[in-house]
Scaffold this motif. Structure first.
Motif, PDB file in Angstrom:
ATOM      1  N   ALA A  23       0.829  -1.210   0.000  1.00 46.95           N
ATOM      2  CA  ALA A  23       0.000   0.000   0.000  1.00 46.95           C
ATOM      3  C   ALA A  23       0.860   1.255   0.000  1.00 46.95           C
ATOM      4  CB  ALA A  23      -0.986  -0.039   1.165  1.00 46.95           C
ATOM      5  N   ASP A  24       0.985   1.917   1.150  1.00 42.17           N
ATOM      6  CA  ASP A  24       1.674   3.199   1.197  1.00 42.17           C
ATOM      7  C   ASP A  24       3.182   3.066   1.404  1.00 42.17           C
ATOM      8  OD1 ASP A  24       1.455   2.185   3.716  1.00 42.17           O
ATOM      9  OD2 ASP A  24       0.884   4.057   4.673  1.00 42.17           O
ATOM     10  N   GLN A  25       3.702   1.844   1.358  1.00 46.12           N
ATOM     11  CA  GLN A  25       5.139   1.632   1.519  1.00 46.12           C
ATOM     12  C   GLN A  25       5.748   1.189   0.197  1.00 46.12           C
ATOM     13  OE1 GLN A  25       5.997  -1.100   4.699  1.00 46.12           O
ATOM     14  NE2 GLN A  25       4.364  -0.309   5.993  1.00 46.12           N
ATOM     15  N   GLU A  26       7.025   1.475   0.007  1.00 48.58           N
ATOM     16  CA  GLU A  26       7.701   1.038  -1.197  1.00 48.58           C
ATOM     17  C   GLU A  26       8.235  -0.380  -1.081  1.00 48.58           C
ATOM     18  OE1 GLU A  26      10.692   3.722  -2.459  1.00 48.58           O
ATOM     19  OE2 GLU A  26       9.305   5.383  -2.794  1.00 48.58           O
ATOM     20  N   ASP A  27       8.274  -0.918   0.119  1.00 39.59           N
ATOM     21  CA  ASP A  27       8.802  -2.259   0.322  1.00 39.59           C
ATOM     22  C   ASP A  27       7.661  -3.181   0.722  1.00 39.59           C
ATOM     23  OD1 ASP A  27      10.631  -4.261   0.404  1.00 39.59           O
ATOM     24  OD2 ASP A  27      12.006  -3.246   1.780  1.00 39.59           O
ATOM     25  N   MET A  28       7.985  -4.440   1.011  1.00 36.96           N
ATOM     26  CA  MET A  28       6.947  -5.395   1.382  1.00 36.96           C
ATOM     27  C   MET A  28       6.387  -5.083   2.764  1.00 36.96           C
ATOM     28  SD  MET A  28       9.040  -8.893   2.348  1.00 36.96           S
ATOM     29  CE  MET A  28       9.556  -9.132   0.651  1.00 36.96           C
ATOM     30  N   CYS A  29       5.222  -5.630   3.032  1.00 38.41           N
ATOM     31  CA  CYS A  29       4.622  -5.525   4.360  1.00 38.41           C
ATOM     32  C   CYS A  29       5.503  -6.287   5.347  1.00 38.41           C
ATOM     33  CB  CYS A  29       3.224  -6.137   4.381  1.00 38.41           C
ATOM     34  SG  CYS A  29       2.063  -5.451   3.191  1.00 38.41           S
ATOM     35  N   GLU A  30       5.768  -5.688   6.474  1.00 38.26           N
ATOM     36  CA  GLU A  30       6.631  -6.305   7.473  1.00 38.26           C
ATOM     37  C   GLU A  30       5.823  -6.665   8.715  1.00 38.26           C
ATOM     38  OE1 GLU A  30       9.705  -7.170   7.110  1.00 38.26           O
ATOM     39  OE2 GLU A  30      10.249  -6.101   5.263  1.00 38.26           O
ATOM     40  N   THR A  31       6.077  -7.870   9.241  1.00 39.83           N
ATOM     41  CA  THR A  31       5.533  -8.291  10.520  1.00 39.83           C
ATOM     42  C   THR A  31       6.710  -8.595  11.445  1.00 39.83           C
ATOM     43  OG1 THR A  31       5.464 -10.673  10.083  1.00 39.83           O
ATOM     44  CG2 THR A  31       3.613  -9.354   9.252  1.00 39.83           C
ATOM     45  N   ALA A  32       6.419  -9.023  12.641  1.00 40.71           N
ATOM     46  CA  ALA A  32       7.498  -9.311  13.581  1.00 40.71           C
ATOM     47  C   ALA A  32       8.391 -10.448  13.100  1.00 40.71           C
ATOM     48  CB  ALA A  32       6.905  -9.651  14.953  1.00 40.71           C
ATOM     49  N   SER A  33       7.832 -11.368  12.299  1.00 40.42           N
ATOM     50  CA  SER A  33       8.577 -12.569  11.913  1.00 40.42           C
ATOM     51  C   SER A  33       9.042 -12.591  10.471  1.00 40.42           C
ATOM     52  CB  SER A  33       7.710 -13.815  12.166  1.00 40.42           C
ATOM     53  OG  SER A  33       7.310 -13.892  13.522  1.00 40.42           O
ATOM     54  N   GLY A  34       8.587 -11.641   9.654  1.00 41.08           N
ATOM     55  CA  GLY A  34       8.956 -11.685   8.240  1.00 41.08           C
ATOM     56  C   GLY A  34       8.194 -10.669   7.427  1.00 41.08           C
ATOM     57  N   GLY A  35       8.078 -10.930   6.139  1.00 40.08           N
ATOM     58  CA  GLY A  35       7.416  -9.981   5.262  1.00 40.08           C
ATOM     59  C   GLY A  35       6.614 -10.679   4.185  1.00 40.08           C
ATOM     60  N   TYR A  36       5.765  -9.879   3.513  1.00 41.52           N
ATOM     61  CA  TYR A  36       4.947 -10.410   2.429  1.00 41.52           C
ATOM     62  C   TYR A  36       4.569  -9.286   1.474  1.00 41.52           C
ATOM     63  CZ  TYR A  36       0.893  -8.462   4.954  1.00 41.52           C
ATOM     64  OH  TYR A  36       0.007  -7.610   5.596  1.00 41.52           O
ATOM     65  N   HIS A  37       4.291  -9.654   0.230  1.00 37.72           N
ATOM     66  CA  HIS A  37       3.650  -8.771  -0.724  1.00 37.72           C
ATOM     67  C   HIS A  37       2.177  -9.158  -0.810  1.00 37.72           C
ATOM     68  CE1 HIS A  37       7.326  -6.942  -2.008  1.00 37.72           C
ATOM     69  NE2 HIS A  37       7.810  -8.021  -2.607  1.00 37.72           N
ATOM     70  N   ILE A  38       1.345  -8.221  -1.228  1.00 41.69           N
ATOM     71  CA  ILE A  38      -0.076  -8.525  -1.369  1.00 41.69           C
ATOM     72  C   ILE A  38      -0.677  -7.702  -2.493  1.00 41.69           C
ATOM     73  CG2 ILE A  38      -0.815  -6.802   0.341  1.00 41.69           C
ATOM     74  CD1 ILE A  38      -2.962  -8.898   1.245  1.00 41.69           C
ATOM     75  N   GLU A  39      -1.578  -8.328  -3.243  1.00 38.19           N
ATOM     76  CA  GLU A  39      -2.395  -7.638  -4.231  1.00 38.19           C
ATOM     77  C   GLU A  39      -3.855  -7.839  -3.856  1.00 38.19           C
ATOM     78  OE1 GLU A  39      -1.640  -7.717  -8.416  1.00 38.19           O
ATOM     79  OE2 GLU A  39       0.424  -8.400  -8.130  1.00 38.19           O
ATOM     80  N   LEU A  40      -4.660  -6.791  -4.054  1.00 39.07           N
ATOM     81  CA  LEU A  40      -6.046  -6.789  -3.601  1.00 39.07           C
ATOM     82  C   LEU A  40      -6.996  -6.571  -4.766  1.00 39.07           C
ATOM     83  CD1 LEU A  40      -5.538  -4.422  -0.548  1.00 39.07           C
ATOM     84  CD2 LEU A  40      -5.718  -6.913  -0.472  1.00 39.07           C
ATOM     85  N   PRO A  41      -8.147  -7.241  -4.753  1.00 34.04           N
ATOM     86  CA  PRO A  41      -9.181  -6.979  -5.743  1.00 34.04           C
ATOM     87  C   PRO A  41      -9.998  -5.759  -5.333  1.00 34.04           C
ATOM     88  CG  PRO A  41      -9.963  -8.643  -4.233  1.00 34.04           C
ATOM     89  CD  PRO A  41      -8.546  -8.291  -3.796  1.00 34.04           C
ATOM     90  N   GLU A  42     -10.847  -5.288  -6.230  1.00 33.94           N
ATOM     91  CA  GLU A  42     -11.773  -4.208  -5.892  1.00 33.94           C
ATOM     92  C   GLU A  42     -12.994  -4.803  -5.211  1.00 33.94           C
ATOM     93  OE1 GLU A  42     -11.643  -1.060  -5.927  1.00 33.94           O
ATOM     94  OE2 GLU A  42      -9.806  -0.628  -7.035  1.00 33.94           O
ATOM     95  N   ALA A  43     -12.817  -5.240  -3.993  1.00 38.69           N
ATOM     96  CA  ALA A  43     -13.888  -5.865  -3.221  1.00 38.69           C
ATOM     97  C   ALA A  43     -13.595  -5.684  -1.747  1.00 38.69           C
ATOM     98  CB  ALA A  43     -14.005  -7.351  -3.560  1.00 38.69           C
ATOM     99  N   ASP A  44     -14.640  -5.545  -0.966  1.00 38.33           N
ATOM    100  CA  ASP A  44     -14.489  -5.442   0.476  1.00 38.33           C
ATOM    101  C   ASP A  44     -14.431  -6.828   1.092  1.00 38.33           C
ATOM    102  OD1 ASP A  44     -14.573  -2.659   0.395  1.00 38.33           O
ATOM    103  OD2 ASP A  44     -16.768  -2.618   0.543  1.00 38.33           O
ATOM    104  N   ASN A  45     -13.594  -6.977   2.130  1.00 39.10           N
ATOM    105  CA  ASN A  45     -13.512  -8.216   2.899  1.00 39.10           C
ATOM    106  C   ASN A  45     -13.320  -9.446   2.004  1.00 39.10           C
ATOM    107  OD1 ASN A  45     -15.506 -10.149   5.158  1.00 39.10           O
ATOM    108  ND2 ASN A  45     -13.482  -9.360   5.550  1.00 39.10           N
ATOM    109  N   PRO A  46     -12.328  -9.405   1.095  1.00 46.55           N
ATOM    110  CA  PRO A  46     -12.169 -10.518   0.151  1.00 46.55           C
ATOM    111  C   PRO A  46     -11.562 -11.747   0.812  1.00 46.55           C
ATOM    112  CG  PRO A  46     -10.362  -8.994  -0.108  1.00 46.55           C
ATOM    113  CD  PRO A  46     -11.299  -8.362   0.897  1.00 46.55           C
ATOM    114  N   PRO A  47     -11.865 -12.935   0.264  1.00 48.11           N
ATOM    115  CA  PRO A  47     -11.101 -14.120   0.679  1.00 48.11           C
ATOM    116  C   PRO A  47      -9.658 -13.965   0.228  1.00 48.11           C
ATOM    117  CG  PRO A  47     -12.451 -14.626  -1.233  1.00 48.11           C
ATOM    118  CD  PRO A  47     -12.832 -13.232  -0.802  1.00 48.11           C
ATOM    119  N   LEU A  48      -8.785 -14.782   0.783  1.00 43.65           N
ATOM    120  CA  LEU A  48      -7.348 -14.623   0.570  1.00 43.65           C
ATOM    121  C   LEU A  48      -6.719 -15.941   0.153  1.00 43.65           C
ATOM    122  CD1 LEU A  48      -4.672 -12.943   0.909  1.00 43.65           C
ATOM    123  CD2 LEU A  48      -4.677 -13.692   3.307  1.00 43.65           C
ATOM    124  N   VAL A  49      -5.901 -15.891  -0.892  1.00 47.07           N
ATOM    125  CA  VAL A  49      -5.033 -17.012  -1.243  1.00 47.07           C
ATOM    126  C   VAL A  49      -3.609 -16.633  -0.850  1.00 47.07           C
ATOM    127  CG1 VAL A  49      -4.076 -18.417  -3.100  1.00 47.07           C
ATOM    128  CG2 VAL A  49      -6.502 -17.799  -3.134  1.00 47.07           C
TER     129      VAL A  49
END
Length: 271
Positions: A23-49
């Motif tokens: 989203a608003d960061q240039e790098d991947m999403c960071e959590t305490a244990s690692g990171g991830y990239h994500i792409e989102l559809p134009e939908a609210d509360n979507p299921p996730l793969v």
């Protein structure tokens, strides 16, 4: 329309291949244990793969597979590509019981909760998939903690020898594998000069039938979807579903897999 968060100055561009950031960061999403990239559809509360890369792969590389990612987005699924942890100088997954390293189940659970908080994905409708070493990780996570995600969809990977004596269940799983896969053959293979031995895929399916308390070893149904030859076991414990799909290719995530997998998932109770 797809919301693909790119690395290019944080711009939002539809359909960019494999450069989704956070989203608003240039790098991947960071959590305490690692990171991830994500792409989102134009939908609210979507299921996730959530899809795990293979040995030596990367989260960015996962999202470059547009034959897999774009059908998922088009049907309203968010797509998460977590980054593996380092093993022998390459990115992979700490899947085998007894290995030292990151608790991958805790990391993946943490990443999904983070995406639910940040982006509103539905944490109760999460499908965990993976390719090759990522599929090994899917197998072992589903074996030890089947309630972590709503379904499991490994591609071109299974257990290693010695096979687990048993798994917790029930589990909802669609395993896809290439008939001519020579990297993770259906019969398994020896690695590292005999230190490791990939398991037999059909022996793994037997472990899942036992975990699911299926009434018979014989499949309860067969079908052909495009290039996929499918066999399923449905006479199992409540909440259990097991299906195996063979395709004529080798070690790859085959074209058409995403739609086939989503049709299967959406046909499950609560899918």
């Amino acid at each position: 329309m797809i919301r693909a968060f790119t690395l290019a100055a944080g711009l939002t561009v539809a359909g960019q291949a494999g450069w989704a950031a956070c989203a608003d960061q240039e790098d991947m999403c960071e959590t305490a244990s690692g990171g991830y990239h994500i792409e989102l559809p134009e939908a609210d509360n979507p299921p996730l793969v959530v899809f795990l890369h293979g040995y030596g792969g990367s989260a960015t590389g996962t999202l470059k597979n547009r034959n897999m990612v774009e059908p998922l987005l088009a049907r309203g699924y968010a797509v998460m590509a977590p980054e593996g942890s380092e093993r022998n100088g390459r990115q992979s997954w700490n899947f085998f019981p007894g290995w030292e390293g990151r608790d991958e189940t805790a990391f993946l659970t943490e990443a999904v909760q983070d995406a639910s908080t940040r982006f509103g994905v539905d944490a109760d409708r999460v499908v965990l998939g993976g390719f090759s070493a990522g599929a090994f990780m899917v197998y072992y996570l589903a074996c030890a903690a089947p309630d972590t995600f709503s379904a499991y969809v490994p591609v071109s990977g299974g257990f290693w020898r010695p096979h687990p004596e048993g798994c917790d269940g029930p589990v909802r799983m669609l395993h896809t594998h290439g008939w001519t896969d020579n990297v993770v053959p259906l019969e398994g293979r020896i690695l590292g000069g005999g230190r490791f031995h990939q398991g037999d895929i059909f022996a793994g399916l037997e472990i899942w039938r036992v975990a699911n308390e299926c009434v018979d070893t014989k499949p309860s149904g067969f079908s052909t979807t495009g290039q996929f030859m499918r066999r399923r076991w449905t006479g199992c414990a409540e909440g259990g579903m097991l299906e195996f799909a063979l395709f004529p290719g080798g070690h790859t995530v085959p074209k058409g897999w995403a739609d086939m997998m989503m049709d299967w998932y959406e046909g499950l109770p609560g899918g």
